[in-house]
Design a protein around this motif. Sequence first.
Motif, PDB file in Angstrom:
ATOM      1  N   TYR A 199       0.808  -1.215   0.000  1.00  0.00           N
ATOM      2  CA  TYR A 199       0.000   0.000   0.000  1.00  0.00           C
ATOM      3  C   TYR A 199       0.849   1.277   0.000  1.00  0.00           C
ATOM      4  CZ  TYR A 199      -3.856  -3.125   0.498  1.00  0.00           C
ATOM      5  OH  TYR A 199      -4.769  -4.122   0.246  1.00  0.00           O
ATOM      6  N   TRP A 278      -5.393   4.737  -8.317  1.00  0.00           N
ATOM      7  CA  TRP A 278      -5.155   4.461  -6.890  1.00  0.00           C
ATOM      8  C   TRP A 278      -5.050   5.775  -6.120  1.00  0.00           C
ATOM      9  CZ3 TRP A 278      -2.520  -0.448  -4.958  1.00  0.00           C
ATOM     10  CH2 TRP A 278      -2.251  -0.385  -3.590  1.00  0.00           C
ATOM     11  N   HIS A 281      -8.389   7.665  -5.755  1.00  0.00           N
ATOM     12  CA  HIS A 281      -9.314   7.098  -4.764  1.00  0.00           C
ATOM     13  C   HIS A 281      -8.713   7.053  -3.355  1.00  0.00           C
ATOM     14  CE1 HIS A 281     -12.435   5.817  -7.602  1.00  0.00           C
ATOM     15  NE2 HIS A 281     -11.477   5.442  -8.413  1.00  0.00           N
ATOM     16  N   LEU A 283      -6.560   5.130  -1.923  1.00  0.00           N
ATOM     17  CA  LEU A 283      -6.704   3.780  -1.373  1.00  0.00           C
ATOM     18  C   LEU A 283      -5.686   3.485  -0.282  1.00  0.00           C
ATOM     19  CD1 LEU A 283      -7.617   1.575  -4.461  1.00  0.00           C
ATOM     20  CD2 LEU A 283      -9.091   2.774  -2.853  1.00  0.00           C
ATOM     21  N   THR A 286      -7.229   4.787   2.760  1.00  0.00           N
ATOM     22  CA  THR A 286      -8.373   3.940   3.113  1.00  0.00           C
ATOM     23  C   THR A 286      -7.909   2.682   3.832  1.00  0.00           C
ATOM     24  OG1 THR A 286      -9.653   4.729   1.219  1.00  0.00           O
ATOM     25  CG2 THR A 286     -10.323   2.630   2.212  1.00  0.00           C
ATOM     26  N   THR A 312     -10.749  -2.563   1.061  1.00  0.00           N
ATOM     27  CA  THR A 312     -10.128  -1.439   0.350  1.00  0.00           C
ATOM     28  C   THR A 312     -10.401  -1.515  -1.146  1.00  0.00           C
ATOM     29  OG1 THR A 312      -8.362  -1.243   1.991  1.00  0.00           O
ATOM     30  CG2 THR A 312      -7.947  -0.296  -0.175  1.00  0.00           C
ATOM     31  N   PHE A 313     -10.299  -2.716  -1.720  1.00  0.00           N
ATOM     32  CA  PHE A 313     -10.440  -2.868  -3.172  1.00  0.00           C
ATOM     33  C   PHE A 313     -11.834  -3.320  -3.591  1.00  0.00           C
ATOM     34  CE2 PHE A 313      -5.767  -3.242  -2.833  1.00  0.00           C
ATOM     35  CZ  PHE A 313      -5.416  -2.286  -3.787  1.00  0.00           C
ATOM     36  N   GLN A 316     -13.251  -2.277  -6.947  1.00  0.00           N
ATOM     37  CA  GLN A 316     -12.146  -1.710  -7.726  1.00  0.00           C
ATOM     38  C   GLN A 316     -11.288  -2.786  -8.395  1.00  0.00           C
ATOM     39  OE1 GLN A 316     -11.826   1.398  -8.356  1.00  0.00           O
ATOM     40  NE2 GLN A 316     -13.298   2.233  -6.899  1.00  0.00           N
TER      41      GLN A 316
END
Length: 385
Positions: A199, A278, A281, A283, A286, A312-313, A316
């Motif tokens: 991440y 990414w 958003h 992420l 998040t 998280t995904f 997506q």
Amino acid sequence: MEAAIAKAKSCPVDCNNVDKKLRQLVDLTEDEANFHRKQSAFLYQLAVQTMPKSLHCLSMRLTVEYFRSPLDLEQSLSEKVLNPDLHHYVIFSRNLLASSVAINSTVQNTEESEKQVFHVLTDRENYFAMKLWFFINKYREATVQVLNIEDLKLNNHYKLAPLHLSLPEEFRVSFLRVDKLSSYQIRTEYLSIFSHSHYLLPKIFPTLKKIVVLDDDILTQRDLSELWSVDMGGKVIGAVQFCAVKLGQLKNYLPRYSVSENSCAWMSGVNIIDLSRWREHNLTETFQRLVQEMSTEEGLSETTALSASMLTFQGQVYALDDSWMLSGLGLNYGHEDDALRTAAVLHFNGNMKPWLELGIPKYKSSWRKFLNLQNQFLSDCNVNP
């Protein structure tokens, strides 16, 4: 014979004593069987989690040679590593041999190796060995960059916590299944997902727009260049879905969070990532927020990464065709030859990795083809998986 029978009958036998003796023998046998079962399980886990002596030797020899070498290993890499128009692959690894095979197999199966740039992220302990290895070994026209994740200075890193390398995480999830005869059975499936280090990718590579992330326990059998032309329809990540596990079956790992119950879980191994989407958003933030919430409520556990990744995904994930990856080569003996031959990527997720002695022999031969066992360092350390 009559005399023998008569003599036997003349000897009084207490059946209670015989019964007690037999029960003692059964109990002793069960105790011994349980002891050996526990010992076997312990030795198996030890073999899985411990680095083989030969690989430890290889890492140490390369590290020593790095500091003895007169070569200029700190020379700047070509500007390819920053060029967003090239094909960038990222591998998180502590295993020099595994990452080398992943890169070599990917390069050998492409027609345009000069377009390929590999970024190997490792920790301080393995950095110098990997740096020397990828300096003295060439992979056609591909570029290989080795980075020590512990030395990276990332702007606005969450709480400015020190960086540590975490590898893709593998989980065994079990479900209670009721069949038509109303009998209960336990079904177990295996998932591999992103770790906390994944991440940080948008911050580690701020100039890149799209990357392909490879686990180090993969073997490439087909040109991966096609992945760069895949239209993900605005999704952030392209992954092979694992529909044997639905998000609705993971409710125990996703407390109080709403999920699309019929959505399939997805696997790491080979993943396309649109870093631009990414970032749009947020992420990374998040994921970190979800980890913090779950840790506050339930304490940091092994399933936190699984829960946070799936949430998280959610919504997506672009589903790649199943032919892109065949998983389970580190745990499943039963893969068909046709599936092994046609898969673009073989994923050795599971405990029986191909560089270990307990690796599944049927699959190890394919992995070994991309090792140069005549290399002097491998010969000196008796590396022969």
